[in-house]
Design a protein around this motif. Structure first.
Motif, PDB file in Angstrom:
ATOM      1  N   PRO A 288      23.407  17.432 -11.486  1.00 20.74           N
ATOM      2  CA  PRO A 288      22.814  18.738 -11.149  1.00 20.74           C
ATOM      3  C   PRO A 288      23.470  19.913 -11.873  1.00 20.74           C
ATOM      4  CG  PRO A 288      23.056  17.387  -9.195  1.00 20.74           C
ATOM      5  CD  PRO A 288      23.739  16.657 -10.301  1.00 20.74           C
ATOM      6  N   LEU A 289      24.804  19.902 -12.012  1.00 25.19           N
ATOM      7  CA  LEU A 289      25.471  21.011 -12.700  1.00 25.19           C
ATOM      8  C   LEU A 289      25.056  21.071 -14.171  1.00 25.19           C
ATOM      9  CD1 LEU A 289      29.054  20.681 -11.143  1.00 25.19           C
ATOM     10  CD2 LEU A 289      27.321  22.428 -10.653  1.00 25.19           C
ATOM     11  N   LYS A 290      24.930  19.845 -14.779  1.00 22.98           N
ATOM     12  CA  LYS A 290      24.526  19.783 -16.182  1.00 22.98           C
ATOM     13  C   LYS A 290      23.107  20.288 -16.336  1.00 22.98           C
ATOM     14  CE  LYS A 290      26.508  18.431 -20.049  1.00 22.98           C
ATOM     15  NZ  LYS A 290      27.736  19.065 -20.525  1.00 22.98           N
ATOM     16  N   GLN A 291      22.239  19.929 -15.318  1.00 25.43           N
ATOM     17  CA  GLN A 291      20.852  20.398 -15.359  1.00 25.43           C
ATOM     18  C   GLN A 291      20.812  21.928 -15.195  1.00 25.43           C
ATOM     19  OE1 GLN A 291      18.776  18.186 -12.341  1.00 25.43           O
ATOM     20  NE2 GLN A 291      18.789  16.246 -13.529  1.00 25.43           N
ATOM     21  N   GLN A 292      21.664  22.476 -14.326  1.00 27.08           N
ATOM     22  CA  GLN A 292      21.726  23.940 -14.166  1.00 27.08           C
ATOM     23  C   GLN A 292      22.193  24.594 -15.459  1.00 27.08           C
ATOM     24  OE1 GLN A 292      24.194  24.961 -10.801  1.00 27.08           O
ATOM     25  NE2 GLN A 292      22.896  23.833  -9.319  1.00 27.08           N
ATOM     26  N   GLN A 293      23.186  23.978 -16.139  1.00 26.41           N
ATOM     27  CA  GLN A 293      23.690  24.518 -17.395  1.00 26.41           C
ATOM     28  C   GLN A 293      22.586  24.547 -18.452  1.00 26.41           C
ATOM     29  OE1 GLN A 293      27.019  22.350 -18.919  1.00 26.41           O
ATOM     30  NE2 GLN A 293      27.400  23.783 -20.632  1.00 26.41           N
ATOM     31  N   ARG A 294      21.766  23.436 -18.513  1.00 26.06           N
ATOM     32  CA  ARG A 294      20.674  23.416 -19.484  1.00 26.06           C
ATOM     33  C   ARG A 294      19.625  24.466 -19.117  1.00 26.06           C
ATOM     34  NH1 ARG A 294      21.539  17.870 -19.346  1.00 26.06           N
ATOM     35  NH2 ARG A 294      19.857  17.543 -17.824  1.00 26.06           N
ATOM     36  N   ALA A 295      19.380  24.606 -17.780  1.00 26.95           N
ATOM     37  CA  ALA A 295      18.387  25.598 -17.346  1.00 26.95           C
ATOM     38  C   ALA A 295      18.862  27.011 -17.705  1.00 26.95           C
ATOM     39  CB  ALA A 295      18.163  25.473 -15.842  1.00 26.95           C
ATOM     40  N   LEU A 296      20.212  27.256 -17.548  1.00 25.76           N
ATOM     41  CA  LEU A 296      20.770  28.562 -17.886  1.00 25.76           C
ATOM     42  C   LEU A 296      20.690  28.798 -19.393  1.00 25.76           C
ATOM     43  CD1 LEU A 296      22.244  31.078 -16.837  1.00 25.76           C
ATOM     44  CD2 LEU A 296      24.393  29.830 -17.095  1.00 25.76           C
ATOM     45  N   THR A 297      20.941  27.750 -20.173  1.00 25.10           N
ATOM     46  CA  THR A 297      20.884  27.859 -21.638  1.00 25.10           C
ATOM     47  C   THR A 297      19.473  28.187 -22.092  1.00 25.10           C
ATOM     48  OG1 THR A 297      22.694  26.271 -21.826  1.00 25.10           O
ATOM     49  CG2 THR A 297      21.358  26.628 -23.806  1.00 25.10           C
ATOM     50  N   ASN A 298      18.475  27.579 -21.417  1.00 21.69           N
ATOM     51  CA  ASN A 298      17.077  27.770 -21.812  1.00 21.69           C
ATOM     52  C   ASN A 298      16.453  29.005 -21.140  1.00 21.69           C
ATOM     53  OD1 ASN A 298      17.035  25.469 -23.464  1.00 21.69           O
ATOM     54  ND2 ASN A 298      16.725  24.133 -21.664  1.00 21.69           N
ATOM     55  N   HIS A 299      17.253  29.769 -20.376  1.00 22.31           N
ATOM     56  CA  HIS A 299      16.687  30.939 -19.692  1.00 22.31           C
ATOM     57  C   HIS A 299      16.250  31.986 -20.741  1.00 22.31           C
ATOM     58  CE1 HIS A 299      16.424  34.382 -16.931  1.00 22.31           C
ATOM     59  NE2 HIS A 299      16.304  33.434 -15.958  1.00 22.31           N
ATOM     60  N   PRO A 300      15.159  32.717 -20.530  1.00 14.91           N
ATOM     61  CA  PRO A 300      14.692  33.714 -21.527  1.00 14.91           C
ATOM     62  C   PRO A 300      15.726  34.778 -21.850  1.00 14.91           C
ATOM     63  CG  PRO A 300      12.975  33.214 -19.915  1.00 14.91           C
ATOM     64  CD  PRO A 300      14.211  32.527 -19.450  1.00 14.91           C
ATOM     65  N   LEU A 301      16.474  35.239 -20.866  1.00 14.20           N
ATOM     66  CA  LEU A 301      17.464  36.265 -21.113  1.00 14.20           C
ATOM     67  C   LEU A 301      18.560  35.765 -22.019  1.00 14.20           C
ATOM     68  CD1 LEU A 301      17.766  37.855 -17.527  1.00 14.20           C
ATOM     69  CD2 LEU A 301      16.657  38.837 -19.533  1.00 14.20           C
ATOM     70  N   LYS A 302      18.927  34.461 -21.832  1.00 13.15           N
ATOM     71  CA  LYS A 302      19.967  33.863 -22.662  1.00 13.15           C
ATOM     72  C   LYS A 302      19.501  33.720 -24.094  1.00 13.15           C
ATOM     73  CE  LYS A 302      24.166  32.079 -22.513  1.00 13.15           C
ATOM     74  NZ  LYS A 302      25.310  32.882 -22.057  1.00 13.15           N
ATOM     75  N   GLN A 303      18.189  33.364 -24.221  1.00 12.53           N
ATOM     76  CA  GLN A 303      17.631  33.221 -25.554  1.00 12.53           C
ATOM     77  C   GLN A 303      17.541  34.593 -26.266  1.00 12.53           C
ATOM     78  OE1 GLN A 303      13.902  31.165 -25.092  1.00 12.53           O
ATOM     79  NE2 GLN A 303      14.915  29.161 -24.679  1.00 12.53           N
ATOM     80  N   GLN A 304      17.217  35.658 -25.467  1.00 12.92           N
ATOM     81  CA  GLN A 304      17.190  37.004 -26.067  1.00 12.92           C
ATOM     82  C   GLN A 304      18.594  37.426 -26.524  1.00 12.92           C
ATOM     83  OE1 GLN A 304      15.489  39.757 -23.231  1.00 12.92           O
ATOM     84  NE2 GLN A 304      13.464  38.726 -23.243  1.00 12.92           N
ATOM     85  N   GLN A 305      19.565  37.091 -25.699  1.00 16.24           N
ATOM     86  CA  GLN A 305      20.942  37.440 -26.018  1.00 16.24           C
ATOM     87  C   GLN A 305      21.377  36.758 -27.310  1.00 16.24           C
ATOM     88  OE1 GLN A 305      23.667  36.512 -22.879  1.00 16.24           O
ATOM     89  NE2 GLN A 305      25.422  37.416 -23.913  1.00 16.24           N
ATOM     90  N   LEU A 306      20.902  35.460 -27.457  1.00 18.43           N
ATOM     91  CA  LEU A 306      21.217  34.724 -28.659  1.00 18.43           C
ATOM     92  C   LEU A 306      20.474  35.302 -29.852  1.00 18.43           C
ATOM     93  CD1 LEU A 306      21.221  31.082 -27.237  1.00 18.43           C
ATOM     94  CD2 LEU A 306      23.210  32.435 -27.928  1.00 18.43           C
TER      95      LEU A 306
END
Length: 306
Positions: A288-306
């Motif tokens: 679950p933590l790994k899935q949350q990390q992937r979900a956080l990585t794929n979040h739109p805000l994270k992608q905008q930041q990148l």
């Protein structure tokens, strides 16, 4: 003179000997000696059985028999033979009627009958008739059970059975039994290969197989095989679409795909996939933590930041 006297006596003796040799009685005696019957008698005298008879004559038991003949009681018996009453009996033996009876006894036909009676085959027949086994057979023939069997043989029902046996239809059946084709069939039945087949049929394993075939579970299996649903399944198996599916399964590309699936490198890959470390890695990936990390990585805000 003595020499001439001896010669004269020798010549006279020779003449007497020749006269005796040429005497009619002597000639008859020689003719009798050379007669075929006399030759047969000599042949009979020299016959092995006759020699055995002479050997039997000199046998100790035969000597005892002769001693018994000279026994005082035996001499008394001979004296009785010479008794006047016995002489009357012999006179009766010489009676004309008795002579006729003897003439009848010596008749050629009677002699032929006696010769037939004494023939070796006739003696063998009598020996066979008096044989213990033949006596047992006669005793068996007269046995009450054998008489019952004969009564059963002559029973009206048994006679009807024999009449049925001799019936034309029964004769045709026997003729059919003896027909060459029927004989060939019997010969085929007795053929070594056919005997091997019967031996195989009667083999314990084959009997077990038949017992298994007739087993209730096997009968249920056959009933299931003939069940309408099973017949529908076979019909579905033979359906054109199912045949196309089998054709696709047997397609060269599909066979290459199966060959690739069974390739050693592919087997190593599957073994690596099933390795405990690989399973741990997958468990970590799906954590679950790994899935949350992937979900956080794929979040739109994270992608905008990148």
């Amino acid at each position: 003179m003595n020499c001439f006297s001896l010669i004269y006596r020798w010549v006279c003796g020779k003449q007497q000997q020749r006269a005796l040799t040429n005497h009619p009685l002597k000639q008859q005696q020689r003719a009798l000696t050379n007669h075929p019957l006399k030759q047969q008698q000599r042949a009979l005298t020299n016959h092995p059985l006759k020699q055995q008879q002479r050997a039997l004559t000199n046998h100790p038991l035969k000597q005892q028999q002769r001693a018994l003949t000279n026994h005082p009681l035996k001499q008394q018996q001979r004296a009785l033979t010479n008794h006047p009453l016995k002489q009357q009996q012999r006179a009766l033996t010489n009676h004309p009627l008795k002579q006729q009876q003897r003439a009848l006894t010596n008749h050629p036909l009677k002699q032929q009958q006696r010769a037939l009676t004494n023939h070796p085959l006739k003696q063998q027949q009598r020996a066979l008739t008096n044989h213990p086994l033949k006596q047992q057979q006669r005793a068996l023939t007269n046995h009450p059970l054998k008489q019952q069997q004969r009564a059963l043989t002559n029973h009206p029902l048994k006679q009807q059975q024999r009449a049925l046996t001799n019936h034309p239809l029964k004769q045709q059946q026997r003729a059919l039994t003896n027909h060459p084709l029927k004989q060939q069939q019997r010969a085929l039945t007795n053929h070594p290969l056919k005997q091997q087949q019967r031996a195989l049929t009667n083999h314990p394993l084959k009997q077990q197989q038949r017992a298994l075939t007739n087993h209730p579970l096997k009968q249920q299996q056959r009933a299931l095989t003939n069940h309408p649903l099973k017949q529908q399944q076979r019909a579905l198996t033979n359906h054109p679409l199912k045949q196309q599916q089998r054709a696709l399964t047997n397609h060269p590309l599909k066979q290459q795909q199966r060959a690739l699936t069974n390739h050693p490198l592919k087997q190593q890959q599957r073994a690596l996939t099933n390795h405990p470390l690989k399973q741990q890695q997958r468990a970590l990936t799906n954590h679950p933590l790994k899935q949350q990390q992937r979900a956080l990585t794929n979040h739109p805000l994270k992608q905008q930041q990148l």
